[in-house]
Enzyme design. Sequence first.
Site, PDB file in Angstrom:
ATOM      1  N   CYS A   2      44.557  29.572  44.201  1.00 14.16           N
ATOM      2  CA  CYS A   2      44.022  28.520  44.852  1.00 14.16           C
ATOM      3  C   CYS A   2      44.559  28.834  46.361  1.00 14.16           C
ATOM      4  O   CYS A   2      45.045  29.927  46.663  1.00 14.16           O
ATOM      5  CB  CYS A   2      44.922  27.278  44.701  1.00 14.16           C
ATOM      6  SG  CYS A   2      44.806  26.672  43.078  1.00 14.16           S
ATOM      7  N   ARG A  27      39.615  32.539  46.161  1.00 12.47           N
ATOM      8  CA  ARG A  27      40.876  32.422  45.743  1.00 12.47           C
ATOM      9  C   ARG A  27      40.748  31.500  44.561  1.00 12.47           C
ATOM     10  O   ARG A  27      41.843  30.971  43.755  1.00 12.47           O
ATOM     11  CB  ARG A  27      42.170  31.718  46.784  1.00 12.47           C
ATOM     12  CG  ARG A  27      42.293  32.707  47.752  1.00 12.47           C
ATOM     13  CD  ARG A  27      43.280  32.225  48.741  1.00 12.47           C
ATOM     14  NE  ARG A  27      44.540  32.106  48.127  1.00 12.47           N
ATOM     15  CZ  ARG A  27      45.678  33.228  47.951  1.00 12.47           C
ATOM     16  NH1 ARG A  27      45.292  33.988  48.657  1.00 12.47           N
ATOM     17  NH2 ARG A  27      46.648  32.921  47.675  1.00 12.47           N
ATOM     18  N   TRP A  74      41.653  26.885  41.922  1.00 11.76           N
ATOM     19  CA  TRP A  74      41.409  27.522  40.667  1.00 11.76           C
ATOM     20  C   TRP A  74      42.393  27.009  39.616  1.00 11.76           C
ATOM     21  O   TRP A  74      43.568  27.107  39.581  1.00 11.76           O
ATOM     22  CB  TRP A  74      41.724  28.898  40.821  1.00 11.76           C
ATOM     23  CG  TRP A  74      41.081  29.827  39.567  1.00 11.76           C
ATOM     24  CD1 TRP A  74      40.172  30.203  39.391  1.00 11.76           C
ATOM     25  CD2 TRP A  74      42.179  30.544  38.652  1.00 11.76           C
ATOM     26  NE1 TRP A  74      40.035  31.156  38.222  1.00 11.76           N
ATOM     27  CE2 TRP A  74      41.290  31.233  37.595  1.00 11.76           C
ATOM     28  CE3 TRP A  74      43.601  30.427  38.330  1.00 11.76           C
ATOM     29  CZ2 TRP A  74      41.717  31.885  36.782  1.00 11.76           C
ATOM     30  CZ3 TRP A  74      43.983  30.847  37.391  1.00 11.76           C
ATOM     31  CH2 TRP A  74      43.145  31.670  36.499  1.00 11.76           C
ATOM     32  N   ASN A  98      49.698  25.591  46.188  1.00 11.77           N
ATOM     33  CA  ASN A  98      49.200  27.137  45.525  1.00 11.77           C
ATOM     34  C   ASN A  98      50.470  27.533  44.836  1.00 11.77           C
ATOM     35  O   ASN A  98      51.533  27.499  45.172  1.00 11.77           O
ATOM     36  CB  ASN A  98      48.929  27.929  46.550  1.00 11.77           C
ATOM     37  CG  ASN A  98      48.485  29.389  46.185  1.00 11.77           C
ATOM     38  OD1 ASN A  98      47.949  29.615  44.857  1.00 11.77           O
ATOM     39  ND2 ASN A  98      48.651  30.227  47.032  1.00 11.77           N
ATOM     40  N   GLY A  99      50.272  27.818  43.708  1.00 13.72           N
ATOM     41  CA  GLY A  99      51.191  28.674  42.848  1.00 13.72           C
ATOM     42  C   GLY A  99      51.492  27.903  41.439  1.00 13.72           C
ATOM     43  O   GLY A  99      50.627  26.947  40.883  1.00 13.72           O
ATOM     44  N   GLU A 474      35.491  50.261  32.596  1.00 14.33           N
ATOM     45  CA  GLU A 474      35.247  49.866  34.001  1.00 14.33           C
ATOM     46  C   GLU A 474      33.596  49.099  33.705  1.00 14.33           C
ATOM     47  O   GLU A 474      33.293  48.047  34.325  1.00 14.33           O
ATOM     48  CB  GLU A 474      35.324  50.503  35.120  1.00 14.33           C
ATOM     49  CG  GLU A 474      34.693  50.076  36.598  1.00 14.33           C
ATOM     50  CD  GLU A 474      35.547  48.640  36.999  1.00 14.33           C
ATOM     51  OE1 GLU A 474      36.653  48.467  36.356  1.00 14.33           O
ATOM     52  OE2 GLU A 474      35.003  48.270  37.966  1.00 14.33           O
ATOM     53  N   LYS A 478      32.770  45.071  34.403  1.00 19.55           N
ATOM     54  CA  LYS A 478      31.859  44.559  35.330  1.00 19.55           C
ATOM     55  C   LYS A 478      30.568  43.922  34.901  1.00 19.55           C
ATOM     56  O   LYS A 478      30.393  42.791  35.377  1.00 19.55           O
ATOM     57  CB  LYS A 478      31.293  45.855  36.088  1.00 19.55           C
ATOM     58  CG  LYS A 478      30.876  45.883  37.522  1.00 19.55           C
ATOM     59  CD  LYS A 478      31.956  46.070  38.587  1.00 19.55           C
ATOM     60  CE  LYS A 478      33.295  45.319  38.384  1.00 19.55           C
ATOM     61  NZ  LYS A 478      34.371  45.670  38.904  1.00 19.55           N
ATOM     62  N   GLU A 481      32.072  40.395  33.402  1.00 21.31           N
ATOM     63  CA  GLU A 481      32.444  39.571  34.486  1.00 21.31           C
ATOM     64  C   GLU A 481      31.237  38.866  34.911  1.00 21.31           C
ATOM     65  O   GLU A 481      31.434  37.768  35.329  1.00 21.31           O
ATOM     66  CB  GLU A 481      33.201  40.427  35.451  1.00 21.31           C
ATOM     67  CG  GLU A 481      34.075  39.886  36.518  1.00 21.31           C
ATOM     68  CD  GLU A 481      34.719  40.855  37.394  1.00 21.31           C
ATOM     69  OE1 GLU A 481      34.340  42.073  37.246  1.00 21.31           O
ATOM     70  OE2 GLU A 481      35.832  40.418  38.087  1.00 21.31           O
ATOM     71  N   HIS A 497      36.276  55.472  14.445  1.00 23.37           N
ATOM     72  CA  HIS A 497      37.592  55.012  13.912  1.00 23.37           C
ATOM     73  C   HIS A 497      37.404  53.628  13.801  1.00 23.37           C
ATOM     74  O   HIS A 497      38.366  52.841  13.730  1.00 23.37           O
ATOM     75  CB  HIS A 497      38.614  55.565  14.974  1.00 23.37           C
ATOM     76  CG  HIS A 497      39.356  56.922  14.676  1.00 23.37           C
ATOM     77  ND1 HIS A 497      39.544  57.732  13.644  1.00 23.37           N
ATOM     78  CD2 HIS A 497      38.728  57.878  15.685  1.00 23.37           C
ATOM     79  CE1 HIS A 497      39.386  58.909  13.981  1.00 23.37           C
ATOM     80  NE2 HIS A 497      38.870  59.184  15.280  1.00 23.37           N
ATOM     81  N   LYS A 597      38.937  35.755  42.983  1.00 23.82           N
ATOM     82  CA  LYS A 597      39.077  37.175  43.594  1.00 23.82           C
ATOM     83  C   LYS A 597      40.729  37.355  43.448  1.00 23.82           C
ATOM     84  O   LYS A 597      40.866  38.810  43.526  1.00 23.82           O
ATOM     85  CB  LYS A 597      38.557  36.967  44.904  1.00 23.82           C
ATOM     86  CG  LYS A 597      38.519  38.329  45.759  1.00 23.82           C
ATOM     87  CD  LYS A 597      37.447  39.221  45.150  1.00 23.82           C
ATOM     88  CE  LYS A 597      37.511  40.532  45.780  1.00 23.82           C
ATOM     89  NZ  LYS A 597      36.762  41.611  45.069  1.00 23.82           N
TER      90      LYS A 597
END
Length: 602
Positions: A2, A27, A74, A98-99, A474, A478, A481, A497, A597
Amino acid sequence: MCGIIAIAAKNDCINDIISGLYSLEYRGYDSSGLATIKNNHFEYNKNVGKIFNLEKSVKKNKLTGNVAIAHTRWATHGKPSIKNCHPFIKDNCVLVHNGIIENYTDLLSQYSINKKNIKSDTDSEIIAEIYNKLLNKFNNPVEAIKNLNKKIIGSFSFAFLVHGSNSIFVTKRGSPLVLGIGKHFNAVSSDVLGLPDSTREIIFLEENDIAELNESSISIFDKNTRKIKREKHKFVQKQDFKIKGNYKHFMEKEIFHQPISIEDTILNFADKKRKIVYLPKSNIKFNKFSNIILVACGTAYHSCMVAKYWLEAMTNINVSIDIASEFRYRKNKFSLNSVGIVVSQSGETMDTLKCLDKFKKNNIPTVSIVNVLNSSIARLSDFILPTLAGSEIGVASTKAFTSQLSVLALFALHIQQQEKSINKLYFNSIFEIHKSVNEILNKENEFKKIAQTLVDTKSIFYIGRGVMYPMALEGALKLKEITYKHCEGFAAGELKHGPLALIEKNIPVIVLAPYDENYFKLISNIQEVKARGGRIIMITDKMGAKIAKKYSDKLIIVPKTNFLTSPIIYSLPIQLIAYYLAVFLGTDVDQPRNLAKSVTVE
Ligand code: M6R
């Protein structure tokens, strides 16, 4: 998570508030709201969705004001909805938070709060209710905050408006808040990016600080409400990283910025002519450590995985890596003579920050590799190695990742230099990386074509060996996401395996295959996939292509690389494939669903 922005100004500040919210959208962006106080009366607007929706309704309702607090959310407690959207308005106060308040249910009983008064599912509204009570009791907003903070377990930054005052009251613990001073205003934000462009100076609040700001003055208090002073810093103007220009998305712009960001980062720490790597001055002799412990989250963790391969091969130091959210809770023992390195684009990731605390509590010297220089992680660590990627706006990390890799590559070379064993081939090659990156960017159409072939697939796999194993992870991160497609990365040798069971006719497997010492082993793994009907998309260099032709359904040739440069250069293909596939699928590339982000919650 947030973002908070609040401004007390001589003139109307609503445009600056909205522009601040846009800057903080990274955020979180599932709902937003703002409130003003005018003639002792609170007015507010809240909206679900992006800031754009709030901006529209603020304009429609002709909301104006000189003193305002605002929030972009968020969701952590309660889904995105108007009832869960900040600000929370009570009789005497308005709150944005925020938190995460960990003990919010205990607080309900401690303060005998009537549950009927709590309309939302959030941990925040209870704080507004309690603060309202404390205002009635103390009749002093700062004293009320002091008492409130004593009872809270968790992380927070709060901004309050209070009846009978034209000030904004703020406090923080574990979540960032920075004050901005302008000619005719004072402001406070979760990040310098949220502050108005005309801000002249900034002040970082420290843990448990309380501040009161109005249009012309700022007072800061410690947790016992004693007046204190905090250092002022010059405000550096935001750069044009915040403008998309001719690009369709920030992510596209950030991918194409990499020849510059990589070169900037490398030239900042290495001198080609004098043939030296020079990290910022410090008394730390890195080659004297026996252990390096690297921790980070997400993409930054993948850069640590790559660095483990590099540092183990290039230096005499033991290296361990960990995901920050695991490391912080592990009951591990630290060997003497260790150094802790945290890697973070934002410098605000809560789990990574907590690992920094853990290192400090165990007297382990700390190094941070960060992109945001005034971030909490940067400020708390003993030594900073900046990645000079410039602000990264797209939620999917691209240029920050290649800058992290660049710094870590230089770090490995720096230790070799201290050990008097620098690898000249590797050293010389780092100055050429940006050219190879450019070459790959010039092949954008080839990547578009690959992406087109992936539109209808249900699953996609990435495989690689050695330094290409973390790159396979990665590549998969990507892709999932921003395209929302199922994608997994594997160490190619692990396929047999278990994961091989997933291979069926036409399943695309993207192979990261520089012609290196792992190449022929990888060819065997490709044949295992081919034999089960998998579709091989091979990314390799000229030498690799000669051999791989007959095994691949599609082949893209990229420049020749070596052990040190290959992860940086192979970042480009994986970013481009993910980006173009997301564009074809029409997803929200810069702000993919459910993500943010900067992840400032556990
Ligand atoms: O700001 P940080 O580098 O600490 O963030 C860590 C992760 O949240 C981040 O890398 C995330 O995985 C990215 N969205 C990946 O593209």
